[in-house]
Design an enzyme around this catalytic site. Sequence first.
Site, PDB file in Angstrom:
ATOM      1  N   GLU A 235      12.664  45.275  56.409  1.00  9.06           N
ATOM      2  CA  GLU A 235      13.655  45.394  57.471  1.00  9.06           C
ATOM      3  C   GLU A 235      12.932  45.036  58.772  1.00  9.06           C
ATOM      4  O   GLU A 235      11.865  45.596  59.060  1.00  9.06           O
ATOM      5  CB  GLU A 235      14.162  46.845  57.527  1.00  9.06           C
ATOM      6  CG  GLU A 235      15.283  46.982  58.513  1.00  9.06           C
ATOM      7  CD  GLU A 235      15.853  48.392  58.590  1.00  9.06           C
ATOM      8  OE1 GLU A 235      15.497  49.242  57.752  1.00  9.06           O
ATOM      9  OE2 GLU A 235      16.649  48.613  59.505  1.00  9.06           O
TER      10      GLU A 235
ATOM     11  N   LYS B 185       7.501  53.622  59.834  1.00  8.81           N
ATOM     12  CA  LYS B 185       7.704  52.711  60.967  1.00  8.81           C
ATOM     13  C   LYS B 185       8.249  53.450  62.185  1.00  8.81           C
ATOM     14  O   LYS B 185       7.967  53.070  63.304  1.00  8.81           O
ATOM     15  CB  LYS B 185       8.635  51.567  60.566  1.00  8.81           C
ATOM     16  CG  LYS B 185       7.887  50.479  59.806  1.00  8.81           C
ATOM     17  CD  LYS B 185       8.726  49.238  59.654  1.00  8.81           C
ATOM     18  CE  LYS B 185       9.642  49.382  58.471  1.00  8.81           C
ATOM     19  NZ  LYS B 185      10.402  48.170  58.170  1.00  8.81           N
TER      20      LYS B 185
ATOM     21  N   ARG C 253       4.520  54.463  46.555  1.00  7.39           N
ATOM     22  CA  ARG C 253       4.105  53.832  47.806  1.00  7.39           C
ATOM     23  C   ARG C 253       2.658  54.180  48.117  1.00  7.39           C
ATOM     24  O   ARG C 253       2.113  55.159  47.613  1.00  7.39           O
ATOM     25  CB  ARG C 253       5.034  54.205  48.952  1.00  7.39           C
ATOM     26  CG  ARG C 253       5.120  55.686  49.259  1.00  7.39           C
ATOM     27  CD  ARG C 253       6.351  56.000  50.108  1.00  7.39           C
ATOM     28  NE  ARG C 253       6.297  55.406  51.416  1.00  7.39           N
ATOM     29  CZ  ARG C 253       7.220  54.565  51.911  1.00  7.39           C
ATOM     30  NH1 ARG C 253       8.256  54.207  51.192  1.00  7.39           N
ATOM     31  NH2 ARG C 253       7.108  54.097  53.127  1.00  7.39           N
TER      32      ARG C 253
HETATM   33  P1  ATP Z   1      10.068  52.981  56.685  1.00  4.88           P
HETATM   34  O1  ATP Z   1      10.598  53.958  55.662  1.00  4.88           O
HETATM   35  O2  ATP Z   1       8.875  53.435  57.419  1.00  4.88           O
HETATM   36  O3  ATP Z   1      11.122  52.393  57.572  1.00  4.88           O
HETATM   37  P2  ATP Z   1      10.437  51.003  54.747  1.00  4.88           P
HETATM   38  O4  ATP Z   1       9.919  51.303  53.401  1.00  4.88           O
HETATM   39  O5  ATP Z   1      11.880  51.237  54.946  1.00  4.88           O
HETATM   40  O6  ATP Z   1       9.565  51.764  55.813  1.00  4.88           O
HETATM   41  P3  ATP Z   1      10.825  48.212  54.671  1.00  4.88           P
HETATM   42  O7  ATP Z   1      10.707  47.234  55.759  1.00  4.88           O
HETATM   43  O8  ATP Z   1      12.176  48.496  54.142  1.00  4.88           O
HETATM   44  O9  ATP Z   1      10.127  49.533  55.169  1.00  4.88           O
HETATM   45  O10 ATP Z   1       9.841  47.844  53.486  1.00  4.88           O
HETATM   46  C1  ATP Z   1       9.823  46.581  52.853  1.00  4.88           C
HETATM   47  C2  ATP Z   1       9.248  46.734  51.476  1.00  4.88           C
HETATM   48  O11 ATP Z   1       7.934  47.282  51.556  1.00  4.88           O
HETATM   49  C3  ATP Z   1      10.067  47.666  50.642  1.00  4.88           C
HETATM   50  O12 ATP Z   1      10.243  47.087  49.365  1.00  4.88           O
HETATM   51  C4  ATP Z   1       9.265  48.917  50.564  1.00  4.88           C
HETATM   52  O13 ATP Z   1       9.472  49.590  49.369  1.00  4.88           O
HETATM   53  C5  ATP Z   1       7.830  48.396  50.715  1.00  4.88           C
HETATM   54  N1  ATP Z   1       6.974  49.420  51.328  1.00  4.88           N
HETATM   55  C6  ATP Z   1       7.163  50.044  52.503  1.00  4.88           C
HETATM   56  N2  ATP Z   1       6.219  50.974  52.725  1.00  4.88           N
HETATM   57  C7  ATP Z   1       5.392  50.936  51.648  1.00  4.88           C
HETATM   58  C8  ATP Z   1       4.216  51.657  51.267  1.00  4.88           C
HETATM   59  N3  ATP Z   1       3.695  52.615  52.045  1.00  4.88           N
HETATM   60  N4  ATP Z   1       3.640  51.342  50.091  1.00  4.88           N
HETATM   61  C9  ATP Z   1       4.151  50.381  49.310  1.00  4.88           C
HETATM   62  N5  ATP Z   1       5.246  49.666  49.605  1.00  4.88           N
HETATM   63  C10 ATP Z   1       5.878  49.936  50.752  1.00  4.88           C
HETATM   64 MG    MG Z   2      13.583  50.376  54.212  1.00  5.74          MG
END
Ligand code: ATP
Ligand code: MG
Length: 554
Positions: free
Chosen positions: A35, A271, A261
């Site tokens: 995102e 984020k 994760r």
């Molecule tokens: P936040 O919850 O902080 O907003 P997010 O997971 O929603 O982070 P995205 O931009 O949606 O962030 O993530 C893009 C991809 O990266 C998704 O498939 C997510 O599962 C993966 N991802 C995000 N954080 C991690 C992590 N700490 N370890 C492994 N994969 C991750």
């Molecule tokens: Mg997300």
Amino acid sequence: MSESEARPTNFIRQIIDADLASGKHTSVHTRFPPEPNGYLHIGHAKSICLNFGIAQDYQGQCNLRFDDTNPEKEDIEYVESIKNDVNWLGFEWSGEICYSSNYFDKLYGFAIELINKGLAYIDELSPEQMREYRGTLTEPGKHSPYRDRSVEENLALFDKMKNGEVEEGKMCLRAKIDMASPFMVMRDPVIYRVRFATHHQTGDKWCIYPMYDFTHCISDALEGITHSICTLEFMDNRRLYDWVLDNITIDCQPRQYEFSRLNLEYTVMSKRKLNQLVTDNLVSGWDDPRMPTISGLRRRGFTSASIREFCKRIGVTKQDNTIEMGSLESCIRDDLNENAPRAMAVLDPVKVVIENFDGEAEILNVANHPNKPEMGTREVPFTRELYIEREDFREEANKKYKRLVLGKEVRLRGAYVIKAERIEKDEEGNITTIFCTYDNETLGQNPTDGRKVKGVIHWVSAEAGIPAEIRLYDRLFTVPNPGAADDFVSVINPESLTIKQGVVEPSLADAEAEKAFQFERMGYFCADSKESSKEKLVFNRTVGLRDTWAKIGD
Ligand code: ATP
Ligand code: MG
């Protein structure tokens, strides 16, 4: 390159192997779906290496898809930084960049299809009422009084929503599934809502936006994704993922798989929290070298190879886990120990005068790497006045101290043996100058009369050296799991950045930004990509020579 050659194996690759063997799929298509509401961090790198790595190893494809259904939180700056970071990590997406917003017309069509099938309705409960009606983990929810509207009424109201005739929060479109489901996500989830926001891709075309769970599965199917890999918190959402695809007319059925994760000690990965650090000026930006972001690590001096290697070493499983910072650092250390040329810098200088050295500077040729003659040599000027590290001199010391002691000898790295004869102090008792003599028979060899000189210290010519600001970084938080603190800002480490005014050898005048050097005995450093210039050199310490994390908390 210290990146290991072997292909990783993990449960997801085993599933893919089985799907290819059984003929369920003939090729593999994954996607990475960030995102654009922040910069990528090391957790995203895990997902990037997994998704793009699979595409590489199976000669498949991996899309970069911006999951952009939240216009208020998103920004084109984030889109650009994400593209840049994915490329820097060494990956290339297949075809054009994808945006969920490319599919807004199609998504709208599928919403109409659900309404026509009696599987979606316009609800007018307020958000609070909706929460109340949803029930709890132990109690089923209640039906909304609006749940049984006619198809015609639902279509007419959805049209009003789309045309901007409905205020935000007054109506939404919900899937009609099961208010008693043990999976909360199946209790009539909202699939469309009203938002009067300008979107970075679609401008003001839409004032209704689809929700993640509705958008993600359909985007996957439209792109022909075979294996849709996400993190464990989406496990329950898989039911909804399948429900949506089962109930619309689409001829592709991707499957969702979840992995755990990445969590890293002494940092945060959310984020929202990283954004707060930036907006509240608690760090200098998303690419502050203390941030766990890809751009921060890069600016700090991490190589993309070391990050890929880290992702390989941590593996992919379904177990929740938290990785020690030392694991990440050992990957960069392994890389730079092999590949970084050596140089000398004094971080806390004290002056040395070689009283028996007269005349012009002597240009010494010093090896760039102790074990790699192919990395060549560089010219290092030796002059009458030098700087050494203040902590490398003592007036008195026991035998364990293998540096310079008054009346004793030490070797200057790549140069001669010197002996400290006397010192001068200022009024406060600080040493201002160490007067020494040198033995001009000792260049590249031991003293001929059998004197043993054990210690070796680094040094820089005072005349030819260049002043430089040197930034030393420590962990950004004082506790291993700052995300669990009531207020994560209160556990920020006030000493996460220490600035030194040092001197570096003249060969570093043109040091390229982000290119690593080992400063002898002090660690790995690189010139700062934003603030270092010819007028003012600025170096970041990437990592020390040894693991110091293990000691923390002892
Ligand atoms: P936040 O919850 O902080 O907003 P997010 O997971 O929603 O982070 P995205 O931009 O949606 O962030 O993530 C893009 C991809 O990266 C998704 O498939 C997510 O599962 C993966 N991802 C995000 N954080 C991690 C992590 N700490 N370890 C492994 N994969 C991750
Ligand atoms: Mg997300």
